[in-house]
Design a protein around this motif. Structure first.
Motif, PDB file in Angstrom:
ATOM      1  N   ASP A  12       0.884  -1.165   0.000  1.00  0.00           N
ATOM      2  CA  ASP A  12       0.000   0.000   0.000  1.00  0.00           C
ATOM      3  C   ASP A  12       0.926   1.221   0.000  1.00  0.00           C
ATOM      4  O   ASP A  12       1.542   1.531   1.024  1.00  0.00           O
ATOM      5  N   PRO A  13       1.054   1.898  -1.131  1.00  0.00           N
ATOM      6  CA  PRO A  13       2.009   3.003  -1.218  1.00  0.00           C
ATOM      7  C   PRO A  13       1.757   4.116  -0.198  1.00  0.00           C
ATOM      8  O   PRO A  13       2.712   4.660   0.367  1.00  0.00           O
ATOM      9  N   GLU A  14       0.506   4.431   0.040  1.00  0.00           N
ATOM     10  CA  GLU A  14       0.204   5.496   0.997  1.00  0.00           C
ATOM     11  C   GLU A  14       0.592   5.091   2.411  1.00  0.00           C
ATOM     12  O   GLU A  14       1.127   5.884   3.178  1.00  0.00           O
ATOM     13  N   ARG A  19       4.119   5.454   7.111  1.00  0.00           N
ATOM     14  CA  ARG A  19       4.880   4.773   8.164  1.00  0.00           C
ATOM     15  C   ARG A  19       6.388   4.931   8.030  1.00  0.00           C
ATOM     16  O   ARG A  19       7.109   4.889   9.019  1.00  0.00           O
ATOM     17  N   TYR A  20       6.876   5.028   6.805  1.00  0.00           N
ATOM     18  CA  TYR A  20       8.319   5.089   6.567  1.00  0.00           C
ATOM     19  C   TYR A  20       8.677   6.268   5.661  1.00  0.00           C
ATOM     20  O   TYR A  20       9.342   6.089   4.640  1.00  0.00           O
ATOM     21  N   PRO A  21       8.266   7.485   6.022  1.00  0.00           N
ATOM     22  CA  PRO A  21       8.490   8.625   5.117  1.00  0.00           C
ATOM     23  C   PRO A  21       9.960   8.904   4.835  1.00  0.00           C
ATOM     24  O   PRO A  21      10.322   9.233   3.702  1.00  0.00           O
ATOM     25  N   TYR A  37      14.005  -2.492   2.515  1.00  0.00           N
ATOM     26  CA  TYR A  37      13.431  -3.085   3.729  1.00  0.00           C
ATOM     27  C   TYR A  37      13.593  -4.608   3.707  1.00  0.00           C
ATOM     28  O   TYR A  37      14.036  -5.217   4.681  1.00  0.00           O
ATOM     29  N   VAL A  38      13.262  -5.233   2.591  1.00  0.00           N
ATOM     30  CA  VAL A  38      13.366  -6.696   2.479  1.00  0.00           C
ATOM     31  C   VAL A  38      14.817  -7.138   2.580  1.00  0.00           C
ATOM     32  O   VAL A  38      15.144  -8.086   3.305  1.00  0.00           O
TER      33      VAL A  38
END
Length: 60
Positions: A12-14, A19-21, A37-38
């Motif tokens: 979910d891009p938004e 959450r991670y701006p 992240y992965v």
């Protein structure tokens, strides 16, 4: 031995931006932030720490 693993993430891009701006901004977008992240999750896993996984490389 090298094993190629292909993951498909439904993001979910938004939600990712909310959450991670800083990660999204630093990495240049949601796609790259998710890839980082992965990669970092695998690198910090027990399998990496005990030497079972020696390296993690992201494909293009």
């Amino acid at each position: 031995m090298k094993v190629r693993v292909v993951l498909t993430l439904d993001i979910d891009p938004e939600q990712m931006k909310d959450r991670y701006p800083l990660a999204v901004e630093r990495e240049g977008g949601v796609r790259e932030a998710a890839r980082t992240y992965v990669r970092e999750a695998v690198q910090s896993s027990s399998a990496s720490h005990n030497g079972s996984i020696r390296s993690v490389t992201l494909a293009d």
